[in-house]
Scaffold this motif. Structure first.
Motif, short mmCIF file in Angstrom:
data_model
loop_
_atom_site.label_atom_id
_atom_site.label_comp_id
_atom_site.label_asym_id
_atom_site.label_seq_id
_atom_site.Cartn_x
_atom_site.Cartn_y
_atom_site.Cartn_z
N HIS A 25 0.94 -1.45 0.25
CA HIS A 25 0.14 0.34 0.23
C HIS A 25 0.65 1.14 0.06
CE1 HIS A 25 -2.91 -2.20 0.80
NE2 HIS A 25 -3.21 -3.03 1.67
N ARG A 30 0.95 2.63 -5.40
CA ARG A 30 -0.46 2.86 -5.21
C ARG A 30 -0.16 3.28 -6.64
NH1 ARG A 30 -2.55 6.34 -1.22
NH2 ARG A 30 -1.01 6.30 0.13
N VAL A 36 -2.71 -1.21 -5.45
CA VAL A 36 -2.45 -1.77 -4.48
C VAL A 36 -1.49 -2.49 -5.86
CG1 VAL A 36 -3.36 -1.93 -2.31
CG2 VAL A 36 -3.30 -3.97 -4.09
N LYS A 111 -2.27 3.21 4.10
CA LYS A 111 -3.60 2.53 3.08
C LYS A 111 -4.65 3.36 3.29
CE LYS A 111 -6.43 -0.83 4.44
NZ LYS A 111 -7.91 -0.23 4.54
#
Length: 139
Positions: A25, A30, A36, A111
């Motif tokens: 993440h 990203r 991901v 994340k």
């Protein structure tokens, strides 16, 4: 096992270390994938390219680098600069093993809140990952 990028200009063979898939993440993964990346660890030194004229290496940190196809942009691998550790894009394999399991999420503290994966698995924070891979812990 054999694998390739989307356009097949970059092709490789590799020996998997295990069948454990992990996701990253971090901000680079990203941005690079619009989500991901799902990767699998490989046996160190087993990544061999049969076609690599379009292979490019991006120097992404003090200890790591990323390989991708210059023609189609497929992200192929992340490895330490000394090549003692490498993982590959799980979806770049031509035929993935049937028994793959999703067991690890890294950079979990990076994340975004708007998505998550079902089920339980081991997680590592950015600090955990940096501690594992940083070439010089004092740097």
């Amino acid at each position: 096992m054999k694998g390739q990028c989307v356009c097949a200009a970059t092709q490789f063979e590799v020996e998997l270390q295990n069948h454990h898939v992990h996701s990253c993440h971090c901000s680079i993964c990203r941005r690079q994938t619009s989500g991901v990346i799902m990767t699998i660890d490989i046996v160190p030194g087993s990544l061999k390219f049969s076609q690599q004229a379009q292979l490019a290496i991006y120097d992404s940190s003090t200890w790591g680098e990323r390989g991708f196809c210059k023609q189609c942009g497929t992200n192929l691998f992340w490895r330490t600069k000394d090549q003692s550790y490498c993982n590959i894009n799980a979806f770049a394999l031509n035929e993935a093993p049937a028994d793959l399991d999703f067991g690890l999420e890294i950079y979990i503290d990076n994340k975004p809140d708007f998505y998550s994966f079902a089920g339980q698995r081991k997680t590592l924070t950015e600090a955990d990952v940096v501690a594992m891979f940083q070439a010089d812990p004092k740097a």
